[in-house]
Design a protein around this motif. Structure first.
Motif, mmCIF file in Angstrom:
data_model
loop_
_atom_site.group_PDB
_atom_site.id
_atom_site.type_symbol
_atom_site.label_atom_id
_atom_site.label_comp_id
_atom_site.label_asym_id
_atom_site.label_seq_id
_atom_site.Cartn_x
_atom_site.Cartn_y
_atom_site.Cartn_z
ATOM 1 N N VAL A 228 0.815 -1.222 0.000
ATOM 2 C CA VAL A 228 0.000 0.000 0.000
ATOM 3 C C VAL A 228 0.849 1.273 0.000
ATOM 4 N N ASN A 229 2.125 1.145 0.402
ATOM 5 C CA ASN A 229 2.984 2.333 0.499
ATOM 6 C C ASN A 229 3.941 2.494 -0.686
ATOM 7 N N TYR A 230 4.072 1.458 -1.498
ATOM 8 C CA TYR A 230 5.164 1.401 -2.474
ATOM 9 C C TYR A 230 5.120 2.538 -3.502
ATOM 10 N N GLU A 231 4.003 2.740 -4.153
ATOM 11 C CA GLU A 231 3.927 3.742 -5.236
ATOM 12 C C GLU A 231 4.203 5.146 -4.708
ATOM 13 N N LYS A 232 3.634 5.472 -3.565
ATOM 14 C CA LYS A 232 3.862 6.789 -2.973
ATOM 15 C C LYS A 232 5.327 6.959 -2.582
ATOM 16 N N TYR A 233 5.915 5.893 -2.048
ATOM 17 C CA TYR A 233 7.323 5.944 -1.632
ATOM 18 C C TYR A 233 8.229 6.164 -2.830
ATOM 19 N N MET A 234 7.995 5.421 -3.894
ATOM 20 C CA MET A 234 8.831 5.537 -5.090
ATOM 21 C C MET A 234 8.668 6.905 -5.749
ATOM 22 N N ALA A 235 7.457 7.443 -5.728
ATOM 23 C CA ALA A 235 7.221 8.775 -6.308
ATOM 24 C C ALA A 235 8.004 9.834 -5.535
ATOM 25 N N GLU A 236 8.007 9.699 -4.200
ATOM 26 C CA GLU A 236 8.704 10.686 -3.378
ATOM 27 C C GLU A 236 10.218 10.572 -3.538
ATOM 28 N N ILE A 237 10.741 9.336 -3.589
ATOM 29 C CA ILE A 237 12.188 9.176 -3.705
ATOM 30 C C ILE A 237 12.677 9.599 -5.091
ATOM 31 N N THR A 238 11.842 9.405 -6.098
ATOM 32 C CA THR A 238 12.176 9.865 -7.459
ATOM 33 C C THR A 238 12.182 11.381 -7.507
ATOM 34 N N LYS A 239 11.207 11.984 -6.858
ATOM 35 C CA LYS A 239 11.116 13.448 -6.784
ATOM 36 C C LYS A 239 12.349 14.047 -6.118
ATOM 37 N N ARG A 240 12.941 13.281 -5.181
ATOM 38 C CA ARG A 240 14.119 13.754 -4.462
ATOM 39 C C ARG A 240 15.426 13.426 -5.195
ATOM 40 N N GLY A 241 15.342 12.910 -6.407
ATOM 41 C CA GLY A 241 16.542 12.647 -7.199
ATOM 42 C C GLY A 241 16.891 11.195 -7.372
ATOM 43 N N GLY A 242 16.132 10.297 -6.712
ATOM 44 C CA GLY A 242 16.363 8.867 -6.853
ATOM 45 C C GLY A 242 17.558 8.369 -6.047
ATOM 46 N N VAL A 243 17.800 7.066 -6.113
ATOM 47 C CA VAL A 243 18.885 6.436 -5.353
ATOM 48 C C VAL A 243 19.711 5.536 -6.264
#
Length: 367
Positions: A228-243
């Motif tokens: 339930v958290n995955y898509e939101k988490y990935m969107a936020e980490i991508t917005k921050r420049g990714g890993v």
């Protein structure tokens, strides 16, 4: 020989019962094993998948405040006791085992009143209300934590066994697990999981930590966010420049035994069975107890492990990216401390707990 097991509501009560049942079947293949649960609990979906018959009773948990729901629960309790009496009269079991949760109350109590050997297994350092009550009527109490013993003042024999874990937890070696997961054996592996559904507070803190650990040569992170958290988490980490490639983020880990075998350090909640699996594999941990667990039992679990030197505890209300990053970096930089924690975790492990419980329980039956 007939054996009834009951433990329901959550996986934390159901899976220990299933693990014990499997061990009883290994020791006594002729045993007829069945389960008792409710149609509202997860057991209705889980138990049949393992091939065991499941009988239902009507019973509901009690709210901790007086209300109309409490009165309804009293009514359900008497209904459950009647259902349990009918099952005991019909099945005439030789042994009844409860693993916690309100569902096991009526069946264990009724069996005990009929003189049938009964025992319970308590997973947590702070026992649940049902097991505290039942301990006055059963022959043996199997403890997941020694610390729980003081809450059972009755005549039942207290046996410290540790918590039963799945046999597949012990089947995987580190190098093979790393290869299967596509991880680098030269790097320390940090396994992060907030349980099957994930944990928002852990995810929020780990986002900051993973950005800081990105592209670091000495570490890799395997993080299950929960579906339930995955898509939101990935969107936020991508917005921050990714890993970088050393940060692997999944919605869910379908093979947790392999992930545990690969882990050098875990960031976990403090559920009893998850901790038992960590200890059996000798994995040190940073524990963030779920703050809304009944009677705060997860913090009691976490503190018991911390006191033995196998974990560091961060309370959920104190958790942030800086705290979790500091804890991870400290342990990665201090190899000897991490090794001491690994040894402490391994010393707490009870990989044979299910077999011990099965043998001790079967010993109550007079052939």
């Amino acid at each position: 020989m007939k054996v009834i097991l009951s433990g329901g509501g959550t996986g934390g009560h159901i899976y220990p019962a299933l693990t014990i049942a499997d061990q009883i079947k290994k020791l006594r293949p002729e045993a007829e094993i069945s389960f008792v649960g409710t149609k509202q609990g997860l057991e209705k979906d889980i138990i049949p998948r393992y091939g065991y018959p499941l009988k239902f009773i009507e019973v509901a948990g009690f709210k901790r405040s007086l209300s109309l729901d409490t009165l309804r629960s009293v009514g359900k309790l008497f209904e459950g006791l009647y259902d349990a009496w009918q099952i005991i009269k019909r099945e005439r079991p030789n042994l009844v085992i409860g693993t916690g949760g309100y569902v096991c109350g009526p069946i264990v109590f009724m069996a005990a009143l009929h003189g049938i050997p009964c025992c319970i297994q308590e997973q947590n350092a702070m026992p649940g209300v049902t097991n505290k009550i039942l301990s006055r009527y059963v022959r043996k109490v199997f403890l997941g934590y020694k610390e729980a013993g003081k809450y059972f003042p009755g005549k039942a024999e207290l046996v410290y066994t540790g918590n039963p874990i799945r046999t597949e937890i012990l089947e995987h070696e580190r190098l093979a697990a790393l290869k299967e997961l596509g991880l680098d054996p030269e790097k320390k592996t940090v396994l992060v999981s907030g349980g099957s559904r994930g944990a928002r507070s852990i995810n929020t803190a780990m986002l900051e930590a993973e950005l800081a650990l990105s592209d670091r040569q000495e570490v890799q992170v395997l993080h299950a966010t929960g579906d339930v958290n995955y898509e939101k988490y990935m969107a936020e980490i991508t917005k921050r420049g990714g890993v970088g490639k050393n940060i692997i983020i999944k919605p869910y880990l379908h093979n947790m035994p392999v992930a545990l075998a690969a882990a050098d350090l875990a960031v976990f909640r403090a559920g009893a069975i998850g901790l038992a699996e960590l200890m059996a594999k000798g994995v040190p941990s940073v524990l963030i107890p779920y703050p809304y667990a009944t009677a705060n039992h997860q913090e009691f679990n976490a503190r018991a492990v911390e006191a033995k030197g196998a974990a560091r505890v961060i309370l959920d209300k104190e958790l942030n990216g800086e705290r979790i990053l500091e804890a991870i970096e400290h342990l990665l930089l201090h190899a000897k401390e991490l090794e001491k924690m690994q040894a402490a975790a391994k010393s707490l492990g009870k990989p044979q707990a299910a077999e011990t419980i099965a043998k001790e329980a079967l010993a109550l039956i007079k052939d």
